[in-house]
Write a protein that holds these residues in place. Structure first.
Motif, PDB file in Angstrom:
ATOM      1  N   ALA A 127      -7.710   6.862   3.614  1.00 57.75           N
ATOM      2  CA  ALA A 127      -6.418   6.066   4.048  1.00 57.75           C
ATOM      3  C   ALA A 127      -6.696   4.568   3.950  1.00 57.75           C
ATOM      4  O   ALA A 127      -5.970   3.850   3.653  1.00 57.75           O
ATOM      5  CB  ALA A 127      -6.002   6.528   5.295  1.00 57.75           C
TER       6      ALA A 127
ATOM      7  N   ARG B  73      -8.466   2.935   2.224  1.00 58.17           N
ATOM      8  CA  ARG B  73      -8.541   2.340   0.834  1.00 58.17           C
ATOM      9  C   ARG B  73      -7.165   1.990   0.349  1.00 58.17           C
ATOM     10  O   ARG B  73      -6.904   0.988  -0.461  1.00 58.17           O
ATOM     11  CB  ARG B  73      -9.123   3.385  -0.134  1.00 58.17           C
ATOM     12  CG  ARG B  73      -9.757   2.821  -1.324  1.00 58.17           C
ATOM     13  CD  ARG B  73     -10.512   3.760  -2.136  1.00 58.17           C
ATOM     14  NE  ARG B  73     -11.319   3.233  -3.168  1.00 58.17           N
ATOM     15  CZ  ARG B  73     -12.132   3.672  -4.098  1.00 58.17           C
ATOM     16  NH1 ARG B  73     -12.534   4.801  -3.605  1.00 58.17           N
ATOM     17  NH2 ARG B  73     -12.513   2.995  -4.839  1.00 58.17           N
ATOM     18  N   ARG B  74      -6.238   3.174   0.876  1.00 56.72           N
ATOM     19  CA  ARG B  74      -4.818   2.939   0.376  1.00 56.72           C
ATOM     20  C   ARG B  74      -4.160   1.759   1.060  1.00 56.72           C
ATOM     21  O   ARG B  74      -3.113   1.007   0.725  1.00 56.72           O
ATOM     22  CB  ARG B  74      -4.234   3.922   0.746  1.00 56.72           C
ATOM     23  CG  ARG B  74      -4.386   5.319  -0.369  1.00 56.72           C
ATOM     24  CD  ARG B  74      -3.470   6.318  -0.352  1.00 56.72           C
ATOM     25  NE  ARG B  74      -3.942   7.423  -1.348  1.00 56.72           N
ATOM     26  CZ  ARG B  74      -4.362   8.436  -0.885  1.00 56.72           C
ATOM     27  NH1 ARG B  74      -4.482   9.012   0.434  1.00 56.72           N
ATOM     28  NH2 ARG B  74      -4.682   9.426  -2.229  1.00 56.72           N
TER      29      ARG B  74
ATOM     30  N   THR C 266      -5.570  -1.443  -0.308  1.00 59.02           N
ATOM     31  CA  THR C 266      -5.080  -1.965  -1.921  1.00 59.02           C
ATOM     32  C   THR C 266      -3.486  -2.153  -1.869  1.00 59.02           C
ATOM     33  O   THR C 266      -3.172  -2.984  -2.251  1.00 59.02           O
ATOM     34  CB  THR C 266      -5.120  -0.401  -2.492  1.00 59.02           C
ATOM     35  OG1 THR C 266      -6.541  -0.090  -2.732  1.00 59.02           O
ATOM     36  CG2 THR C 266      -4.457  -0.703  -3.860  1.00 59.02           C
ATOM     37  N   SER C 267      -2.594  -1.303  -0.762  1.00 58.76           N
ATOM     38  CA  SER C 267      -1.369  -1.969  -0.768  1.00 58.76           C
ATOM     39  C   SER C 267      -0.989  -3.127  -0.075  1.00 58.76           C
ATOM     40  O   SER C 267      -0.010  -3.611  -0.237  1.00 58.76           O
ATOM     41  CB  SER C 267      -0.615  -0.474  -0.372  1.00 58.76           C
ATOM     42  OG  SER C 267      -0.920  -0.308   1.138  1.00 58.76           O
TER      43      SER C 267
ATOM     44  N   GLU D 290      -8.563  -3.859  -3.646  1.00 56.81           N
ATOM     45  CA  GLU D 290      -9.127  -2.534  -3.573  1.00 56.81           C
ATOM     46  C   GLU D 290     -10.465  -2.755  -2.686  1.00 56.81           C
ATOM     47  O   GLU D 290     -11.384  -3.429  -3.115  1.00 56.81           O
ATOM     48  CB  GLU D 290      -9.301  -1.567  -4.752  1.00 56.81           C
ATOM     49  CG  GLU D 290      -9.653  -0.320  -4.254  1.00 56.81           C
ATOM     50  CD  GLU D 290      -9.297   0.656  -5.569  1.00 56.81           C
ATOM     51  OE1 GLU D 290     -10.226   1.511  -5.716  1.00 56.81           O
ATOM     52  OE2 GLU D 290      -8.603   0.582  -6.402  1.00 56.81           O
TER      53      GLU D 290
END
Length: 165
Positions: free
Chosen positions: A151, A153-154, A157-158, A163
């Motif tokens: 989670a 990482r997401r 990234t978002s 990243e």
């Protein structure tokens, strides 16, 4: 291309380490939480804490382990949780080692149960080696916390377009 593939392989190894360590904490925490009286007996058997501290440790430990497991399962704060995991595992290894050196005959209670056992029924070597294996998983995640399906990482990234972990 080769570096991307190698990074993916290492991410996969990290994912297995993260999920494996998560499973360890979730199973051990759940088994302890389901039987708080036995968890108290297991902690007391090490004969290093006063009764009030035994109660505190036995009361908090299952929930702490469950929290570590859930954070690892979801993949939030992987490096920080791995550092905490390594610390807890070192305490567990020290606890089993001191019981062995002092000649106590106990079951570690690592996955439920625990407490006094008959002389010769201890499994200190296996318990220490198992915990060293779990410690290796934690160390991997400290050194390289990047994993797949995490989670964090997401979120990174978002949230920033970068990243990372």
């Amino acid at each position: 291309m080769r570096q991307v593939t190698g990074g993916r392989v290492l991410d996969g190894i990290g994912t297995l380490a993260r999920l494996g360590l998560a499973a360890v904490w979730l199973v051990s925490g759940l088994l302890k939480a389901m039987d708080p009286a036995q968890t108290y007996v297991a902690v007391r058997a090490y004969d290093v804490l006063s009764r009030p501290l035994v109660s505190v440790v036995a009361g908090i430990l299952p929930w702490f382990e469950l929290a570590l497991g859930l954070l690892l399962l979801v993949g939030i704060g992987t490096r920080a949780v791995a550092v905490l995991s390594a610390g807890v595992l070192l305490v567990f290894i020290a606890g089993v080692t001191q019981a062995w050196v002092r000649g106590l005959s106990i079951d570690c209670g690592c996955f439920g149960g625990g407490g006094a056992v008959a002389p010769g029924q201890t499994q200190y070597v296996q318990e220490i080696l198992r915990d060293v294996g779990f410690l290796a998983l934690a160390i991997w995640l400290i050194v390289r916390p990047q994993t797949l399906f995490a989670a964090e990482r997401r979120l990174v990234t978002s949230g920033s377009g970068i990243e990372g972990n």
